[in-house]
Design an enzyme around this catalytic site. Sequence first.
Site, PDB file in Angstrom:
ATOM      1  N   HIS A 146       0.849  -1.202   0.000  1.00 27.21           N
ATOM      2  CA  HIS A 146       0.000   0.000   0.000  1.00 27.21           C
ATOM      3  C   HIS A 146       0.885   1.252   0.000  1.00 27.21           C
ATOM      4  O   HIS A 146       0.371   2.370   0.036  1.00 27.21           O
ATOM      5  CB  HIS A 146      -0.877   0.041   1.249  1.00 27.21           C
ATOM      6  N   LYS A 304     -19.303  -5.731   0.153  1.00 24.41           N
ATOM      7  CA  LYS A 304     -20.349  -5.717  -0.883  1.00 24.41           C
ATOM      8  C   LYS A 304     -19.783  -5.883  -2.290  1.00 24.41           C
ATOM      9  O   LYS A 304     -20.421  -6.453  -3.156  1.00 24.41           O
ATOM     10  CB  LYS A 304     -21.138  -4.407  -0.827  1.00 24.41           C
TER      11      LYS A 304
HETATM   12  P1  A3P Z   1     -16.562  -2.792  -0.266  1.00 21.10           P
HETATM   13  O1  A3P Z   1     -16.254  -2.530   1.171  1.00 21.10           O
HETATM   14  O2  A3P Z   1     -17.027  -1.571  -0.985  1.00 21.10           O
HETATM   15  O3  A3P Z   1     -17.485  -3.935  -0.463  1.00 21.10           O
HETATM   16  P2  A3P Z   1      -9.208  -4.170  -0.369  1.00 21.10           P
HETATM   17  O4  A3P Z   1      -9.112  -5.549  -0.900  1.00 21.10           O
HETATM   18  O5  A3P Z   1      -8.281  -3.200  -1.033  1.00 21.10           O
HETATM   19  O6  A3P Z   1      -9.137  -4.148   1.103  1.00 21.10           O
HETATM   20  O7  A3P Z   1     -10.644  -3.625  -0.802  1.00 21.10           O
HETATM   21  C1  A3P Z   1     -11.795  -4.161  -0.221  1.00 21.10           C
HETATM   22  C2  A3P Z   1     -12.958  -3.838  -1.117  1.00 21.10           C
HETATM   23  O8  A3P Z   1     -12.922  -4.695  -2.270  1.00 21.10           O
HETATM   24  C3  A3P Z   1     -14.269  -4.132  -0.416  1.00 21.10           C
HETATM   25  O9  A3P Z   1     -15.199  -3.202  -0.983  1.00 21.10           O
HETATM   26  C4  A3P Z   1     -14.542  -5.552  -0.861  1.00 21.10           C
HETATM   27  O10 A3P Z   1     -15.868  -5.960  -0.712  1.00 21.10           O
HETATM   28  C5  A3P Z   1     -14.104  -5.484  -2.311  1.00 21.10           C
HETATM   29  N1  A3P Z   1     -13.789  -6.804  -2.869  1.00 21.10           N
HETATM   30  C6  A3P Z   1     -13.184  -7.846  -2.256  1.00 21.10           C
HETATM   31  N2  A3P Z   1     -13.084  -8.883  -3.086  1.00 21.10           N
HETATM   32  C7  A3P Z   1     -13.625  -8.502  -4.264  1.00 21.10           C
HETATM   33  C8  A3P Z   1     -13.840  -9.158  -5.512  1.00 21.10           C
HETATM   34  N3  A3P Z   1     -13.469 -10.409  -5.703  1.00 21.10           N
HETATM   35  N4  A3P Z   1     -14.422  -8.461  -6.498  1.00 21.10           N
HETATM   36  C9  A3P Z   1     -14.817  -7.180  -6.317  1.00 21.10           C
HETATM   37  N5  A3P Z   1     -14.666  -6.514  -5.156  1.00 21.10           N
HETATM   38  C10 A3P Z   1     -14.071  -7.157  -4.133  1.00 21.10           C
END
Ligand code: A3P
Length: 337
Positions: A146, A304
Site C-alpha cells: 500500500h 459488498k
Molecule cells: P466494499 O467494502 O465496498 O465492499 P481491499 O481488498 O483493497 O481491502 O478492498 C476491499 C474492497 O474490495 C471491499 O469493498 C470488498 O468488498 C471489495 N472486494 C473484495 N473482493 C472482491 C472481488 N473479488 N471483487 C470485487 N470486489 C471485491
Amino acid sequence: MPQQAEDGSSRNSSSEAIALESHASNPKCGTADLISKLPSREGWSELIVLYKNYWLHPYFVESVLRLQNSFKPRHDDIILTSNPKCGTTWLKALAFAVTNRFQYDFDNHPLLFRHPQEVVPFIEIPRNMDFTYLETLPSPRLLATHLPLSLFPKSITSGCGCRVVYICRDPKDAFVSRWCYDNKVHRRHSVDLKTAFNMFSEGFSGYGPFWDHCLEYWRESIAMPDRVLFLKYEEMLSDPVKYVMKIAAFIGVPFCTKEEEDGVPEEMVRLCNFEKLSSLYINKTGEYFRHGNMVIENSAYFRKGKVGDWQNHMSEEMGRKLDRIVKEKLKGSAFCR
Ligand code: A3P
C-alpha cells in the site's frame, strides 16, 4: 514533538524525513526515537504519523526504513499496489490466478483453500513480520504494497525492471469501504461517519492523502507504461475479462488464442469474482490477523464489492464535496476519474 499544523501538515516534516533517512544507514540510531519526533495525529482508530507527505502507522514508517536498506528487487517481480480498500484482495486473487494458471486446475486451485491476502504478501507487512521471508519466495515473485510510489525502496525505483500494477477506486466508495472496515476491525474504537469523512477529505487517512497516492502511480503509468499499469476498480467490474487479459499481458503471461477460445480468462474471472471468493469457507471464517483490540477476520476483506455503495452511507452533499476536493487536488494533472 513537532507541532501538527491546522491543515494536518507538518512544519517539520522534511527535516524529520532527512533524519529518518540518515537513520536508515545507521542502525545504531533508535528508530522508535526518530519516529516519535514525526508529526502525529489521532482520530482514526490508531495514531498515525506524517512521513514525507503521507500519513502512516508508525510501524509502516519503520518498514519503509527497513525496506530501504534490505529489499532486494528481482527484475521479474510483480508488485501489486493500491490505497487500502480499492480492490487489493481482488487484484491479488486475479494476478495469482493468472500467473499460476499452468500449475493448478480449477477444481483444486489454491484460491479455494487460501485467502487471497495470504497468497500475495505485503512487502511492508510480510508473514510473521519476517522480512527475510520475502527472499525465500521463488521467482517470479508476486508481491503487494500500500506504500506510495515515492516511499518505495530506491532499489525498486532505480530501474530494477520489475513491474507494478496499481488499482484505484472512486474515493467515495474507497472511503465508505475503509470506514466500515475500520469500525469492524478495531472493535473498541469506532469513528462516526462524519468525523471520518472530514478527516479523509483533509487527506488525513492511513496511506493518505488518497489523491496524492493515486496521482503518483498515474503519472508513472503515463511516463513508463510498460512498467506501471494503472487500473480502475469500476472499469474492471464492468468488463473483468478484458482486464484480466490486460493484466496477463502486462505481467508477461498473455493468454494464447487457444486459451481464449477455451474461455480460460472467463474461468479466472469466475474463480475470483466477489460472489465466489466471499462464499468460500476459508474467506468466510477464521482470522487473518489479531493484535490487541484489533481483530481482522478473513471475511473483513469482503463486504459488498459494488460500485456506488457510498450513496447508502453518505449524503449527496458529502459526495459532491469529496468530488470537488479531489477535482481540485488533481487539477492540472490531466488525471480525472
Ligand atoms: P466494499 O467494502 O465496498 O465492499 P481491499 O481488498 O483493497 O481491502 O478492498 C476491499 C474492497 O474490495 C471491499 O469493498 C470488498 O468488498 C471489495 N472486494 C473484495 N473482493 C472482491 C472481488 N473479488 N471483487 C470485487 N470486489 C471485491
